[in-house]
Design a protein around this motif. Structure first.
Motif, PDB file in Angstrom:
ATOM      1  N   THR A  27       0.981  -1.292  -0.205  1.00  0.00           N
ATOM      2  CA  THR A  27      -0.004  -0.081  -0.093  1.00  0.00           C
ATOM      3  C   THR A  27       0.933   1.216  -0.068  1.00  0.00           C
ATOM      4  N   LEU A  28       0.226   2.480  -0.424  1.00  0.00           N
ATOM      5  CA  LEU A  28       1.058   3.554  -0.479  1.00  0.00           C
ATOM      6  C   LEU A  28       1.541   3.889   0.912  1.00  0.00           C
ATOM      7  N   THR A  68       2.108   9.249  -2.780  1.00  0.00           N
ATOM      8  CA  THR A  68       1.150   9.643  -3.897  1.00  0.00           C
ATOM      9  C   THR A  68       1.592  10.806  -4.796  1.00  0.00           C
ATOM     10  N   GLY A 115      -0.532   6.358  -7.715  1.00  0.00           N
ATOM     11  CA  GLY A 115      -1.348   5.504  -7.144  1.00  0.00           C
ATOM     12  C   GLY A 115      -0.373   4.078  -7.034  1.00  0.00           C
ATOM     13  N   LYS A 116      -1.040   2.861  -6.601  1.00  0.00           N
ATOM     14  CA  LYS A 116      -0.268   1.788  -6.486  1.00  0.00           C
ATOM     15  C   LYS A 116      -0.034   1.422  -7.897  1.00  0.00           C
TER      16      LYS A 116
END
Length: 200
Positions: A36-37, A52, A57-58
């Motif tokens: 996850t970020l 971000t 995004g991922k």
């Protein structure tokens, strides 16, 4: 002004390198599904907002990670023109990198294997493998033109076989490090392709 811009770019590059390293470590430790970020930012010592800002995004993060990690597997080829010597250097260099399987290489292999069952990863790795095969095809065609590679060989088939063999060896090593003697395999495989590609 130019000095300030350079300093900002250096900071940006440093942050991106730290974020990619953190992402690679998390993939190796916990798998891509857990990436996850927020976790990447925390591991790298930055906020999620910085992650971000850099990647959006991922999916973009994984794409950038895939490109960064693939680069680690193709060492020292740019100083040779396309041809048999460059192809053999790639094979030898790829296997040599496996002897010191770092976090980026491990992350690439795990992402590549996971791409077979993850629709969002598959296009990234199809594109990376096609670029890999295209590079090999160029070497094979140049070797044929130079008279040092068998003209009866199909460059597409040879490129698929080489990529398959290298990736397969790498995954075996990742699965069972004690079961694969990388240096022995390196000598055998490089010699194998030298013999197989030679004109008959």
């Amino acid at each position: 002004m130019a000095s300030t811009r350079r300093t900002q770019q250096e900071r940006r590059d440093q942050a991106e390198a730290a974020l990619l390293t953190a992402a690679a470590e998390l993939v190796v430790e916990q798998g891509v599904r857990s990436l996850t970020l927020a976790r990447v930012g925390q591991r790298a010592g930055y906020s999620r907002g910085i992650v971000t800002h850099h990647f959006g995004g991922k999916q973009a993060l994984v794409e950038r990670l895939a490109r960064a990690t693939q680069a680690a597997f193709v060492p020292g080829r740019n100083d040779l023109p396309p041809g048999l010597d460059r192809l053999l250097r790639l094979v030898d260099g790829y296997l040599g990198e496996l002897a010191r399987l770092g976090v980026f290489n491990q992350a690439f292999l795990l992402l590549w294997a996971e791409a077979a069952t993850q629709p969002d990863l598959a296009p990234i790795f199809r594109e990376r493998d096609e670029a890999f095969r295209a590079d090999l095809r160029d070497d094979i065609k140049a070797g044929i033109a130079d008279g040092v590679v068998d003209p009866g060989l199909k460059p597409d088939d040879v490129a698929i076989a080489i990529v398959g063999q290298l990736r397969g060896i790498a995954l075996q090593l990742l699965l069972d490090p004690r079961g694969v003697d990388v240096e022995q395999v390196r000598r055998s495989v490089t010699g194998y392709w030298r013999r197989v590609l030679a004109p008959t």
